[in-house]
Motif scaffolding. Structure first.
Motif, PDB file in Angstrom:
ATOM      1  N   LYS A 158       0.847  -1.204   0.000  1.00 42.73           N
ATOM      2  CA  LYS A 158       0.000   0.000   0.000  1.00 42.73           C
ATOM      3  C   LYS A 158       0.884   1.256   0.000  1.00 42.73           C
ATOM      4  O   LYS A 158       0.657   2.195  -0.772  1.00 42.73           O
ATOM      5  CB  LYS A 158      -0.883  -0.033   1.260  1.00 42.73           C
ATOM      6  N   LEU A 159       1.915   1.256   0.852  1.00 41.22           N
ATOM      7  CA  LEU A 159       2.827   2.395   0.943  1.00 41.22           C
ATOM      8  C   LEU A 159       3.494   2.675  -0.411  1.00 41.22           C
ATOM      9  O   LEU A 159       3.482   3.809  -0.903  1.00 41.22           O
ATOM     10  CB  LEU A 159       3.902   2.111   2.010  1.00 41.22           C
ATOM     11  N   ILE A 160       4.056   1.636  -1.025  1.00 38.46           N
ATOM     12  CA  ILE A 160       4.802   1.832  -2.280  1.00 38.46           C
ATOM     13  C   ILE A 160       3.858   2.263  -3.407  1.00 38.46           C
ATOM     14  O   ILE A 160       4.173   3.172  -4.179  1.00 38.46           O
ATOM     15  CB  ILE A 160       5.571   0.541  -2.673  1.00 38.46           C
ATOM     16  N   SER A 161       2.711   1.618  -3.482  1.00 41.93           N
ATOM     17  CA  SER A 161       1.800   1.967  -4.581  1.00 41.93           C
ATOM     18  C   SER A 161       1.290   3.403  -4.427  1.00 41.93           C
ATOM     19  O   SER A 161       1.184   4.138  -5.414  1.00 41.93           O
ATOM     20  CB  SER A 161       0.647   0.968  -4.679  1.00 41.93           C
ATOM     21  N   GLN A 162       1.018   3.813  -3.192  1.00 43.46           N
ATOM     22  CA  GLN A 162       0.565   5.197  -2.976  1.00 43.46           C
ATOM     23  C   GLN A 162       1.702   6.180  -3.271  1.00 43.46           C
ATOM     24  O   GLN A 162       1.486   7.263  -3.808  1.00 43.46           O
ATOM     25  CB  GLN A 162       0.054   5.374  -1.542  1.00 43.46           C
ATOM     26  N   LEU A 163       2.916   5.789  -2.920  1.00 44.86           N
ATOM     27  CA  LEU A 163       4.079   6.645  -3.164  1.00 44.86           C
ATOM     28  C   LEU A 163       4.272   6.865  -4.669  1.00 44.86           C
ATOM     29  O   LEU A 163       4.448   8.000  -5.131  1.00 44.86           O
ATOM     30  CB  LEU A 163       5.330   5.982  -2.555  1.00 44.86           C
ATOM     31  N   VAL A 164       4.217   5.778  -5.434  1.00 45.21           N
ATOM     32  CA  VAL A 164       4.419   5.885  -6.888  1.00 45.21           C
ATOM     33  C   VAL A 164       3.305   6.719  -7.517  1.00 45.21           C
ATOM     34  O   VAL A 164       3.563   7.592  -8.365  1.00 45.21           O
ATOM     35  CB  VAL A 164       4.515   4.489  -7.531  1.00 45.21           C
ATOM     36  N   ALA A 165       2.084   6.468  -7.087  1.00 43.54           N
ATOM     37  CA  ALA A 165       0.956   7.241  -7.631  1.00 43.54           C
ATOM     38  C   ALA A 165       1.163   8.732  -7.351  1.00 43.54           C
ATOM     39  O   ALA A 165       0.953   9.587  -8.228  1.00 43.54           O
ATOM     40  CB  ALA A 165      -0.346   6.748  -7.016  1.00 43.54           C
ATOM     41  N   ALA A 166       1.642   9.034  -6.131  1.00 44.23           N
ATOM     42  CA  ALA A 166       1.850  10.438  -5.761  1.00 44.23           C
ATOM     43  C   ALA A 166       3.008  11.044  -6.556  1.00 44.23           C
ATOM     44  O   ALA A 166       2.922  12.184  -7.034  1.00 44.23           O
ATOM     45  CB  ALA A 166       2.132  10.533  -4.264  1.00 44.23           C
ATOM     46  N   GLU A 200       2.691  14.197  -9.108  1.00 47.59           N
ATOM     47  CA  GLU A 200       3.495  15.399  -8.872  1.00 47.59           C
ATOM     48  C   GLU A 200       4.388  15.699 -10.081  1.00 47.59           C
ATOM     49  O   GLU A 200       4.625  16.850 -10.440  1.00 47.59           O
ATOM     50  CB  GLU A 200       4.363  15.176  -7.620  1.00 47.59           C
ATOM     51  N   ARG A 201       4.895  14.648 -10.684  1.00 49.97           N
ATOM     52  CA  ARG A 201       5.793  14.774 -11.840  1.00 49.97           C
ATOM     53  C   ARG A 201       5.086  15.499 -12.995  1.00 49.97           C
ATOM     54  O   ARG A 201       5.646  16.401 -13.613  1.00 49.97           O
ATOM     55  CB  ARG A 201       6.228  13.365 -12.271  1.00 49.97           C
ATOM     56  N   ILE A 202       3.854  15.087 -13.229  1.00 48.52           N
ATOM     57  CA  ILE A 202       3.073  15.721 -14.304  1.00 48.52           C
ATOM     58  C   ILE A 202       2.796  17.176 -13.934  1.00 48.52           C
ATOM     59  O   ILE A 202       2.986  18.096 -14.734  1.00 48.52           O
ATOM     60  CB  ILE A 202       1.736  14.962 -14.551  1.00 48.52           C
ATOM     61  N   LYS A 203       2.381  17.343 -12.662  1.00 36.91           N
ATOM     62  CA  LYS A 203       2.004  18.680 -12.197  1.00 36.91           C
ATOM     63  C   LYS A 203       3.166  19.661 -12.340  1.00 36.91           C
ATOM     64  O   LYS A 203       3.013  20.794 -12.760  1.00 36.91           O
ATOM     65  CB  LYS A 203       1.569  18.572 -10.730  1.00 36.91           C
ATOM     66  N   ARG A 204       4.357  19.224 -11.982  1.00 29.17           N
ATOM     67  CA  ARG A 204       5.517  20.133 -11.962  1.00 29.17           C
ATOM     68  C   ARG A 204       6.386  20.032 -13.234  1.00 29.17           C
ATOM     69  O   ARG A 204       7.478  20.558 -13.267  1.00 29.17           O
ATOM     70  CB  ARG A 204       6.384  19.836 -10.740  1.00 29.17           C
ATOM     71  N   SER A 205       5.889  19.313 -14.219  1.00 31.55           N
ATOM     72  CA  SER A 205       6.592  19.163 -15.510  1.00 31.55           C
ATOM     73  C   SER A 205       8.002  18.593 -15.358  1.00 31.55           C
ATOM     74  O   SER A 205       8.956  19.065 -15.979  1.00 31.55           O
ATOM     75  CB  SER A 205       6.684  20.504 -16.251  1.00 31.55           C
ATOM     76  N   TRP A 206       8.133  17.614 -14.507  1.00 34.40           N
ATOM     77  CA  TRP A 206       9.419  16.924 -14.402  1.00 34.40           C
ATOM     78  C   TRP A 206       9.492  15.888 -15.523  1.00 34.40           C
ATOM     79  O   TRP A 206       8.468  15.362 -15.958  1.00 34.40           O
ATOM     80  CB  TRP A 206       9.557  16.193 -13.059  1.00 34.40           C
ATOM     81  N   PRO A 207      10.715  15.561 -15.965  1.00 36.41           N
ATOM     82  CA  PRO A 207      10.815  14.502 -16.974  1.00 36.41           C
ATOM     83  C   PRO A 207      10.361  13.148 -16.414  1.00 36.41           C
ATOM     84  O   PRO A 207      10.145  13.015 -15.204  1.00 36.41           O
ATOM     85  CB  PRO A 207      12.306  14.463 -17.307  1.00 36.41           C
TER      86      PRO A 207
END
Lengths: 625, 468
Positions: A363-371, A375-382
């Protein structure tokens, strides 16, 4: 150096029309001088530079395999205080290397395209003790005397030595390693029968016209004697194409700029130089970094779900993931980042939050990856490529961890790319095959043509090469150049990574600035750049990487030209050249035979391979005109 | 390029000697001394040896290892060398792979061997250490003499006499499945129809698995006489990860006779043996070897030493004084071939047998070794592609074989030719007239007969000068 250039510009002494803003970013980023003591806790007190490094008791200096034959000099040369001579910038010259008679007073030469950083090297072999030696740069001009490359685009460095462990027991070799700036504030006293070495980097302006340009470095002595070191550059009439870092080629290197604990291999990175170091990577042609210690801070909410703070550092990291990625972007790194932190998501602090591989951990890892992905999309990270392990080989424990990590990551986001640092078939385990279901990119350190074909058959859409640089007995930087260049084309790789940009032996009780102290610990092959208070210092190996990336781009440009060419005959001729050059690299290069194959890839051979490609590009351009 | 040796000589010799028609191919030559790695094999030091104690009570698996307290305990298995070397090279990125060898020669899990005997049987137990989570390869339902080595297993190679190429090979896995065959190391024959009666029990101790063999001496054709010597090797096949290790510590395979473990029944009773061999260096063709023979007995022994390499052999008589070492010089002519170039790890090299025979030609003892030989002449270019601005190119010629007074070295490069005194050196070739692909031919020949001793060809390219 950059300070000097600024001053020269302001004074209008050399090139009045170029302002400080035009200093090539590489030269702004590079540091000037190493710390004056290269070791602290273990230092030889009262000594500076190389002499501050303590040579272990009983160790004797051994000589490197280099030319030590005194050349036959003309009567005029015998009267000179020193002999200036050019040498290949990828070759290592030692303080006792003698010039060949044919090298003396010959110009240093380089070929490059507009926008490229070209390199030249020269040395002064003293015939007597010389004092107060100064060097003065001048702009490159064409045959009509028109300035084509301003002084501001020239960086001059002195090649500095470090003691290295020798091949024989209890011996050391004084070897050229890092390069310090040399400007008008620097004067040198050089002892008799000594070879002082210099390295020149020239940025060809983007708008430079094709043709041959020339410059002289004026060398003056306190005694009034002067000499010149002539330099020539042939500017080629085309520009290099850049591959798409997502689909075509991701140039990557492993680096740790975010953890300075004494136990960390990133310990000798100045904390404030993250952007400078990243910019150094980008200027060398890198697209991305394989990185550790950049997880978001994790807490558990009242609702039982995990919360992630991307602006707060986690664990031993100095900076947050958001800060790190902002630096990454600003440096110009635009390729998918190797998210190596996730290979430890079942250990250390993570194991304390939720027991590894338990349902709570999933649960921890899957929530971490989803987050992270959100965030990556939101902040335009590669894109992040999740590297779930390191050389699993035959270890069932590692393979299990990879499987569990991959499943948990994909539960968080099913379409992310996964990879690993596979051991390939070094020990016959084919870990890349065993872990196929848990990796999208076959990133391995062992490849043959057969393995490349098997990898495709197994369903891997792409392969990456890693750890292909080695120190060969040849005393030059051919290995980093070949690995980041022609070798990639030979295998059709879409990514490359190497361990690594800068490494210092971790562990308490080790010396400070351990990164310089190879004889007492840190392995030199892991150090491509050295730290200085004002920025990174390059090495010939690191500059070899730069040339390798250019080699890659020359071939890539030719491939694009061939694709676009409509003349069948010209196309076939260019393809012939392309194949002959790329096939110079044998299919089993990335195996235990690598050092054997490298014997045939001298820096001059690599230059000629590039020149063949350049000529083919020019021929196609002529046809298309 | 060995410039240090060049420096020692400090010679910059002008091109000498005879000039052929046309322009000179060589502008100058800097001779150097060839550093040859001398060959030295110490058979006594390379082989492990143990004494098998007599046990008053036959040991049992049930009381393992208590019952084995008086048995000889052997461990420290070593990974097969060619795999260890490959792994060491994988671990390094620096060309300093030898530093990793101690690590890669140590298998991830050790194997402990216990041995004891009584008048009827040889008792042998192997404890295969394992860690939790290790994957063990098992294949149940295999008939006798199946390829047990393809699963996790133990292999025994027992030679009743190390001088005799006949041996028995016995294998077993943790399921108690067995393989047994009679083999011959010279004829390379295998007879799996040999299926003797012996006892095998399988047990566990924590994660470790144990095999306990009871071999009747009769079956091994060995008399359990105190002081009797025989030889063996015990190998562990760990299939997952292809971890192969052995008690003897082998280079390429487990049945290497020169590395077998010497086993003495009850007490040591050494006999005449070949203890060492040395040579300046092995070169393709004729070589001289010095052989040391050890006579640890109190009697004078009249013997013969026979050197064998491939089909060729050379025998010389020798008198061995009591309790003394003697040495003898022997030659092997025209049979040693070059085997190593670069990193061909799997190359087997040249196998050389040394046999110690009595006056009647009966074998007393033997030794053998595998050695790589240098090429008669090694050549290389400083660069295999040069720019048109380069007028010269360095060609390194290393002559490893002996040279006669009439020998000459001919170097030709696209029509130009130089004939020189044969010396190892850095030859500066004139390439100024070459455009595109070219070939350098280096010929060592007898000027009296014009017969080639060795010829080498090197290809290179000279591209157009970018600054022309």
């Amino acid at each position: 150096m950059k300070k000097t250039l600024l001053m020269l510009c302001c004074a209008g002494a050399v090139f009045s029309c170029v302002g400080s803003d035009d200093i090539p970013r590489q030269f702004k980023v590079w540091g000037s001088k190493a710390p004056f003591q290269l070791s602290k806790l273990n230092a030889v007190m009262g000594k500076v530079g190389m002499e501050s490094i303590r040579i272990p008791k009983g160790f004797k200096e051994a000589l490197a395999d280099t030319n030590t034959i005194v050349p036959k000099l003309t009567e005029a040369q015998k009267k000179q205080p020193f002999l200036p001579f050019a040498y290949h910038p990828q070759k290592y010259l030692f303080y006792y290397t003698q010039p060949l008679a044919a090298q003396i007073n010959k110009p240093a030469r380089a070929i490059g395209t507009p926008g490229e950083y070209v390199q030249m090297a020269f040395a002064l072999r003293t015939l007597k003790k010389v004092e107060n030696v100064g060097l003065e740069l001048a702009a490159f001009t064409d045959k009509s005397g028109k300035k084509v490359i301003p002084v501001i685009n020239i960086d001059l460095r002195r090649v500095m030595d470090l003691p290295m462990i020798g091949k024989q027991d209890r011996t050391y070799v004084i070897e050229p390693r890092y390069m310090e700036s040399f400007d008008e504030f620097d004067l040198l006293n050089i002892k008799k029968d000594y070879t002082e070495r210099f390295f020149v980097t020239v940025k060809i302006p983007d708008n430079a016209a094709p043709g041959i340009v020339r410059s002289n470095i004026k060398i003056t002595c306190g005694s009034g004697e002067t000499a010149v070191m002539p330099m020539m550059i042939r500017v080629l009439p085309f520009k290099l194409d850049r591959p798409d870092p997502v689909k075509e080629m991701n140039f990557q290197i492993l680096a740790n700029f975010n953890d300075i604990r004494t136990t960390s291999w990133g310990r000798d990175n100045y904390p404030h130089q993250m952007l400078q170091n990243m910019s150094d990577l980008a200027e060398h042609g890198m697209n991305s970094i394989g990185y550790v210690n950049i997880n978001p801070s994790i807490s558990k909410g009242a609702d039982g779900n995990y919360k992630f703070d991307f602006d707060k550092p986690s664990g031993a990291a100095m900076h947050s993931l958001a800060f790190y990625m902002e630096n990454y972007k600003r440096a110009g790194l635009n390729g998918p980042m190797g998210y190596y932190s996730c290979s430890a998501w079942h250990r250390y602090g993570f194991n304390k939050i939720a027991k590894a591989f338990s349902s709570e951990w999933v649960k921890l890892i899957s929530q971490l990856v989803a987050a992270i992905e959100k965030e990556r999309i939101k902040r335009s990270w590669p894109e992040f490529i999740y590297f779930t392990g390191d050389e699993p080989g035959s270890s069932v424990v590692k393979q299990n961890a990879i499987k569990n990590l991959a499943n948990a990551i994909r539960k968080g986001k099913s379409d992310v790319r996964l990879s690993n640092f596979f051991n390939g078939e070094w020990n016959g385990t084919s870990d890349w095959k065993l872990c196929k279901d848990y990796a999208n990119v076959n990133c391995a350190n062992y490849f043959t043509d057969r393995i490349v074909a098997d990898s495709k058959k197994a369903g891997y859409p792409e392969i990456w090469l890693y750890n292909g640089i080695e120190r060969v007995a040849s005393n030059d930087a051919r290995s980093p150049r070949a690995f980041y260049g022609f070798v990639l084309h030979r295998y059709g790789a879409t990514g490359v990574t190497q361990y690594h940009y800068r490494y210092a032996t971790g562990g308490k009780g080790k010396t400070d600035f351990a990164v310089y102290d190879h004889i007492n610990g840190t392995r030199p092959d892991y150090v491509l750049s050295y730290p200085a208070p004002d920025g990174p210092l390059p090495t010939q190996q690191w500059e070899g990487v730069r040339q390798g990336i250019y080699d890659y781009r020359y071939v890539y440009t030719l491939k694009n030209r061939i694709k676009a060419c409509k003349d069948a005959q010209a196309k076939a001729a260019a393809e012939k050249v392309l194949n002959s050059v790329v096939n110079t690299i044998p299919g089993d290069f990335m195996t235990e035979k690598r050092s054997h194959h490298l014997q045939k890839l001298s820096p001059e051979t690599l230059d000629t391979m590039r020149w063949k490609i350049s000529q083919a590009i020019m021929k196609l351009d002529k046809v298309s005109k | 390029m060995n410039n240090i040796s060049k420096n020692i000589l400090s010679v910059f010799a002008a091109v000498a000697a005879v000039t052929a028609s046309g322009a000179e191919a060589v502008k100058s030559v800097v001779p150097f001394e060839v550093k040859k790695e001398p060959l030295k094999v110490n058979f006594d030091a390379d082989c492990r040896e143990f004494v098998i104690p007599e046990l008053k009570k036959a040991p049992t698996l049930k009381d393992f290892p208590k019952d084995w307290a008086n048995a000889v305990k052997m461990s420290d298995f070593k990974t097969i060398y060619r795999r260890a070397e490959m792994r060491a090279k994988a671990l390094q990125a620096a060309g300093e792979w030898k530093k990793f060898l101690p690590k890669t020669l140590t298998p991830p899990e050790d194997t402990i061997v216990y041995m004891g005997y009584d008048k009827d049987n040889l008792y042998l137990a192997t404890e295969c250490c394992e860690s939790p989570g290790n994957v063990l390869t098992k294949l149940p339902g295999l008939p006798r003499d199946s390829k047990i080595y393809s699963v996790d297993s133990i292999e025994l190679m027992i030679f009743k006499d190390r001088a005799n190429p006949d041996f028995v090979q016995l294998m077993a896995d943790m399921l108690g499945q067995i393989y047994d065959a009679k083999r011959n190391d010279v004829a390379r024959t295998t007879d799996v129809s040999w299926n003797p009666d012996y006892k095998l029990e399988v047990g566990k101790k924590g994660e470790n698995w144990i095999l306990f063999w009871t071999f009747p001496w009769k079956m091994l054709e060995i008399q359990p006489v105190a002081g009797r010597e025989f030889a063996l090797n015990i190998a562990r096949n760990k299939r997952h990860g292809k971890e192969f290790s052995s008690l003897a510590g082998n280079k390429n395979g487990f049945a290497e006779r020169d590395r077998l473990v010497k086993m003495y029944i009850g007490k040591k009773n050494p006999r005449c043996s070949v203890s060492a061999v040395a040579a300046p260096a092995l070169v393709e063709g004729k070589n001289f070897l010095t052989v040391w023979v050890n006579n640890p007995t109190a009697q004078k022994v009249d013997a013969q030493v026979r050197l064998k390499c491939g089909k060729a052999s050379n025998t010389k008589p020798i008198t061995l004084k009591p309790n003394a070492k003697s040495k003898l010089r022997l030659s092997i002519s025209g049979v040693v071939k070059s085997a190593t170039m670069g990193h061909r790890v799997r190359e087997s090299g040249n196998r050389i047998d040394i046999e110690l025979l009595d006056k009647e030609g009966k074998l007393i003892n033997s030794a053998m070794f595998t050695a790589d030989a240098m090429e008669k002449m090694a050549v290389s270019l400083a660069s295999y592609a040069v720019m048109g601005s380069e007028d010269t190119l360095n060609c390194r010629v290393q002559i490893n074989c002996g040279i006669t007074k009439t020998a000459k070295l001919e170097i030709s490069c696209n029509g130009n030719k130089s004939i020189l005194a044969p010396k190892s050196g850095e030859y500066l070739l004139d390439v100024s007239q070459i455009q595109g692909d070219a070939e350098v031919v280096i010929r060592l020949f007898d000027s009296k007969t014009n017969k080639n001793i060795v010829v080498k060809k090197l290809k290179f390219t000279r591209e157009a000068d970018p600054f022309a």
